[in-house]
Design an enzyme around this catalytic site. Structure first.
Site, PDB file in Angstrom:
ATOM      1  CB  THR A  52      -0.534  -0.105   1.575  1.00  0.00           C
ATOM      2  OG1 THR A  52      -1.625  -1.305   1.376  1.00  0.00           O
ATOM      3  CG2 THR A  52      -1.757   1.027   1.150  1.00  0.00           C
ATOM      4  CE1 TYR A 138       2.134  -8.915   2.009  1.00  0.00           C
ATOM      5  CE2 TYR A 138       4.004  -7.371   0.547  1.00  0.00           C
ATOM      6  CZ  TYR A 138       2.639  -7.827   1.031  1.00  0.00           C
ATOM      7  OH  TYR A 138       2.072  -7.484  -0.046  1.00  0.00           O
ATOM      8  CE  LYS A 166      -0.435  -6.746   5.112  1.00  0.00           C
ATOM      9  NZ  LYS A 166      -0.580  -7.399   3.202  1.00  0.00           N
TER      10      LYS A 166
END
Length: 277
Positions: A52, A138, A166
């Site tokens: 993001t 991640y 995540k």
């Protein structure tokens, strides 16, 4: 926040932040301050410089400045610095830099674009342990094409510095199997369209939380609530969260509200910048 141990703040809502820029392409500290002021009352932690935050496009100085500004304005919120790197050496350099900047943890992918074997993936995360920094693993097929298998992830989760996973693979069945394998660390969902799926995750890392933090926090408390899931559906459509251009939509909205000084995205790095560690 009274509890700053990872097991406390990895069980609620973590806001994945956009990276605000000035018209000249520098990180805009004033915009970061306003952005943190809007999310701080509602989330458990903040995560800059990952997908993001256009982390793969940030020149090293931009990455460093965004991490530092986030730490400066986060107050008592834990900062998890995102690390998207092309090699283990580069990732380790940034993990150490995040620690020096005051981040409480890092979220790290396998090297961008690499199709590592399970053993090479394990060694990548094992080498990061030398930085003595808590690591959230991640998983994102957009950044790293090969998702580690469950046995590999269980091995990675036993590395002493690994504190969470995540999952942004977008595959709810994989998430269920990951949670069911009991990796021994919290598993966080990173995809808005899977909020409310009965996957058993411990928390959420959401791009939505940067623009709708109150809604995101409510969803973490009650992800199956029909009124909340209807608001989530509308927000996904409004901000294009299921599409490739969602960061631009988020920045346009935050600029419209006066949070960001400019809606611009990350400048494309020059060839020289791309080679910097």
């Amino acid at each position: 926040m009274s509890c700053l141990r990872p097991e406390c703040w990895l069980t609620g809502t973590v806001a994945a932040l956009v990276t605000p820029f000035t018209e000249r392409g520098a990180v805009c500290g004033d915009s970061v301050a306003r952005l943190l002021a809007t999310v701080r009352p509602h989330v458990n932690a903040v995560l800059p410089t990952l997908s993001t935050g256009e982390g793969a496009l940030l020149e090293r100085r931009q990455w460093r400045d965004m991490v530092a500004a986030t730490v400066r304005y986060a107050g008592d919120l834990p900062v998890v610095a995102g690390v998207l790197a092309t090699s283990t050496d580069e990732a380790l350099s940034r993990v150490r830099a995040a620690r020096r900047a005051g981040a409480r943890a890092v979220a790290v992918a396998a090297p961008i674009g690499a199709r590592l074997t399970p053993q090479a993936t394990y060694l990548h995360f094992a080498q990061l342990a030398s930085a003595q920094m808590p690591v959230v693993v991640y998983l994102d097929q957009g950044a790293t094409p090969a998702t580690p298998d469950l046995e590999c992830l269980r091995r990675i989760a036993r590395i002493p510095t690994v504190v969470g996973i995540k999952d942004s693979t977008g595959d709810p069945e994989f998430t269920r199997r990951l949670v069911g394998s009991r990796p021994g660390v919290p598993v966080l969902q990173g995809m808005e369209h899977l909020v409310g799926e009965d996957t058993g995750v411990d928390g959420y890392v959401l791009s939505l939380a940067g623009v709708e933090p109150e809604l995101s926090a409510a969803l973490a408390r009650d992800p199956a609530s029909p009124p909340l899931t209807e608001r989530l559906r509308a927000a996904r459509e409004r901000y294009g969260l299921d599409g490739p251009d969602f960061v631009r939509h988020l920045k346009i909205e935050l600029h419209r509200r006066g949070v960001l000084s400019s809606p611009g995205g990350a400048p494309i790095p020059t060839r020289a910048e791309e080679k910097r560690p």
